[in-house]
Design a protein around this motif. Structure first.
Motif, PDB file in Angstrom:
ATOM      1  N   PHE A 154       7.055  -0.822   8.872  1.00 43.42           N
ATOM      2  CA  PHE A 154       6.169  -0.423   7.785  1.00 43.42           C
ATOM      3  C   PHE A 154       6.712  -0.857   6.434  1.00 43.42           C
ATOM      4  CE2 PHE A 154       4.540   2.787  10.892  1.00 43.42           C
ATOM      5  CZ  PHE A 154       3.257   2.248  10.966  1.00 43.42           C
ATOM      6  N   ASN A 155       8.020  -0.933   6.282  1.00 41.26           N
ATOM      7  CA  ASN A 155       8.606  -1.427   5.045  1.00 41.26           C
ATOM      8  C   ASN A 155       8.313  -2.915   4.870  1.00 41.26           C
ATOM      9  OD1 ASN A 155      10.044  -1.160   2.651  1.00 41.26           O
ATOM     10  ND2 ASN A 155      11.934  -1.814   3.611  1.00 41.26           N
ATOM     11  N   LYS A 156       8.393  -3.675   5.960  1.00 38.62           N
ATOM     12  CA  LYS A 156       8.061  -5.109   5.891  1.00 38.62           C
ATOM     13  C   LYS A 156       6.590  -5.302   5.536  1.00 38.62           C
ATOM     14  CE  LYS A 156      11.568  -7.689   6.886  1.00 38.62           C
ATOM     15  NZ  LYS A 156      12.077  -8.661   5.939  1.00 38.62           N
ATOM     16  N   LYS A 157       5.702  -4.484   6.130  1.00 35.84           N
ATOM     17  CA  LYS A 157       4.278  -4.563   5.815  1.00 35.84           C
ATOM     18  C   LYS A 157       4.041  -4.271   4.335  1.00 35.84           C
ATOM     19  CE  LYS A 157       1.331  -4.459   9.351  1.00 35.84           C
ATOM     20  NZ  LYS A 157       0.314  -5.439   9.641  1.00 35.84           N
ATOM     21  N   ARG A 158       4.748  -3.266   3.808  1.00 36.71           N
ATOM     22  CA  ARG A 158       4.590  -2.907   2.398  1.00 36.71           C
ATOM     23  C   ARG A 158       5.057  -4.044   1.501  1.00 36.71           C
ATOM     24  NH1 ARG A 158       7.963  -1.152  -1.506  1.00 36.71           N
ATOM     25  NH2 ARG A 158       9.678  -1.042  -0.044  1.00 36.71           N
ATOM     26  N   GLN A 159       6.205  -4.649   1.835  1.00 37.42           N
ATOM     27  CA  GLN A 159       6.719  -5.750   1.026  1.00 37.42           C
ATOM     28  C   GLN A 159       5.795  -6.954   1.078  1.00 37.42           C
ATOM     29  OE1 GLN A 159      10.656  -6.441   2.499  1.00 37.42           O
ATOM     30  NE2 GLN A 159      11.551  -4.791   1.288  1.00 37.42           N
ATOM     31  N   LYS A 160       5.239  -7.237   2.238  1.00 34.68           N
ATOM     32  CA  LYS A 160       4.321  -8.363   2.375  1.00 34.68           C
ATOM     33  C   LYS A 160       3.067  -8.117   1.538  1.00 34.68           C
ATOM     34  CE  LYS A 160       3.774 -10.265   6.415  1.00 34.68           C
ATOM     35  NZ  LYS A 160       3.340 -10.526   7.788  1.00 34.68           N
ATOM     36  N   PHE A 161       2.572  -6.885   1.550  1.00 36.36           N
ATOM     37  CA  PHE A 161       1.388  -6.557   0.773  1.00 36.36           C
ATOM     38  C   PHE A 161       1.669  -6.656  -0.717  1.00 36.36           C
ATOM     39  CE2 PHE A 161      -1.375  -3.478  -1.389  1.00 36.36           C
ATOM     40  CZ  PHE A 161      -2.604  -4.004  -1.045  1.00 36.36           C
ATOM     41  N   GLU A 162       2.839  -6.164  -1.162  1.00 37.72           N
ATOM     42  CA  GLU A 162       3.172  -6.218  -2.593  1.00 37.72           C
ATOM     43  C   GLU A 162       3.402  -7.646  -3.066  1.00 37.72           C
ATOM     44  OE1 GLU A 162       6.511  -3.658  -3.170  1.00 37.72           O
ATOM     45  OE2 GLU A 162       5.290  -1.830  -3.072  1.00 37.72           O
ATOM     46  N   ASN A 163       3.962  -8.505  -2.215  1.00 40.51           N
ATOM     47  CA  ASN A 163       4.195  -9.904  -2.612  1.00 40.51           C
ATOM     48  C   ASN A 163       2.913 -10.710  -2.666  1.00 40.51           C
ATOM     49  OD1 ASN A 163       6.913  -9.473  -2.874  1.00 40.51           O
ATOM     50  ND2 ASN A 163       7.403 -10.169  -0.814  1.00 40.51           N
ATOM     51  N   SER A 164       1.886 -10.277  -1.933  1.00 37.11           N
ATOM     52  CA  SER A 164       0.631 -11.030  -1.929  1.00 37.11           C
ATOM     53  C   SER A 164      -0.241 -10.695  -3.139  1.00 37.11           C
ATOM     54  CB  SER A 164      -0.157 -10.734  -0.654  1.00 37.11           C
ATOM     55  OG  SER A 164      -0.584  -9.388  -0.634  1.00 37.11           O
ATOM     56  N   MET A 177       0.826  -1.191   0.000  1.00 36.00           N
ATOM     57  CA  MET A 177       0.000   0.000   0.000  1.00 36.00           C
ATOM     58  C   MET A 177       0.861   1.241   0.000  1.00 36.00           C
ATOM     59  SD  MET A 177      -3.069  -0.301   2.673  1.00 36.00           S
ATOM     60  CE  MET A 177      -4.614  -0.833   2.115  1.00 36.00           C
ATOM     61  N   ARG A 178       0.285   2.284  -0.507  1.00 35.13           N
ATOM     62  CA  ARG A 178       1.012   3.549  -0.516  1.00 35.13           C
ATOM     63  C   ARG A 178       1.192   4.088   0.895  1.00 35.13           C
ATOM     64  NH1 ARG A 178      -0.902   7.751  -4.811  1.00 35.13           N
ATOM     65  NH2 ARG A 178       1.150   7.656  -5.746  1.00 35.13           N
ATOM     66  N   ARG A 179       0.214   3.821   1.738  1.00 32.24           N
ATOM     67  CA  ARG A 179       0.274   4.349   3.106  1.00 32.24           C
ATOM     68  C   ARG A 179       1.477   3.787   3.851  1.00 32.24           C
ATOM     69  NH1 ARG A 179      -4.389   2.755   7.145  1.00 32.24           N
ATOM     70  NH2 ARG A 179      -3.495   0.788   6.553  1.00 32.24           N
ATOM     71  N   HIS A 180       1.739   2.496   3.695  1.00 35.80           N
ATOM     72  CA  HIS A 180       2.881   1.881   4.376  1.00 35.80           C
ATOM     73  C   HIS A 180       4.205   2.423   3.840  1.00 35.80           C
ATOM     74  CE1 HIS A 180       0.420  -0.797   6.673  1.00 35.80           C
ATOM     75  NE2 HIS A 180      -0.111  -1.344   5.586  1.00 35.80           N
ATOM     76  N   LYS A 181       4.254   2.665   2.532  1.00 33.86           N
ATOM     77  CA  LYS A 181       5.473   3.220   1.951  1.00 33.86           C
ATOM     78  C   LYS A 181       5.716   4.634   2.477  1.00 33.86           C
ATOM     79  CE  LYS A 181       7.765   4.178  -2.395  1.00 33.86           C
ATOM     80  NZ  LYS A 181       7.692   4.115  -3.847  1.00 33.86           N
ATOM     81  N   ARG A 182       4.658   5.422   2.538  1.00 37.60           N
ATOM     82  CA  ARG A 182       4.803   6.784   3.043  1.00 37.60           C
ATOM     83  C   ARG A 182       5.222   6.794   4.510  1.00 37.60           C
ATOM     84  NH1 ARG A 182      -0.501   9.600   0.383  1.00 37.60           N
ATOM     85  NH2 ARG A 182       0.300   9.684  -1.727  1.00 37.60           N
ATOM     86  N   LEU A 183       4.627   5.916   5.302  1.00 28.63           N
ATOM     87  CA  LEU A 183       4.984   5.858   6.721  1.00 28.63           C
ATOM     88  C   LEU A 183       6.427   5.393   6.908  1.00 28.63           C
ATOM     89  CD1 LEU A 183       1.719   4.447   8.300  1.00 28.63           C
ATOM     90  CD2 LEU A 183       2.700   6.704   8.637  1.00 28.63           C
TER      91      LEU A 183
END
Length: 81
Positions: free
Chosen positions: A70-80, A1-7
């Motif tokens: 937040f970077n890990k959350k973003r990567q997990k979201f992009e991989n899913s 998500m964009r939100r996780h990347k921004r955070l």
């Protein structure tokens, strides 16, 4: 998500800014204590200025951990996707 990347970017920038502010604050207080001890009769040694590293360091560590999280959350979201 964009939100996780921004955070993640926000907390990384805050951690870097805190490290720069810490260096400036410690250097200023060290010089002030050194000159105060030499000319104004301060009783504290100039090395006590390094105690400011403790709260700044805690803030830097917290911001770095949040950026990593937040970077890990973003990567997990992009991989899913």
């Amino acid at each position: 998500m964009r939100r996780h990347k921004r955070l993640a970017c926000l907390f990384a920038v805050i951690a870097m800014l805190l490290s720069n502010v810490m260096c400036a604050a410690v250097a200023y207080n060290y010089c002030a204590l050194e000159l105060g001890g030499r000319y104004a009769g301060y009783s504290a040694p100039a090395d006590t200025a390094f105690l400011l590293c403790v709260p700044y360091g805690a803030g830097i560590i917290i911001c770095a951990v949040l950026a990593w999280f937040f970077n890990k959350k973003r990567q997990k979201f992009e991989n899913s996707i």
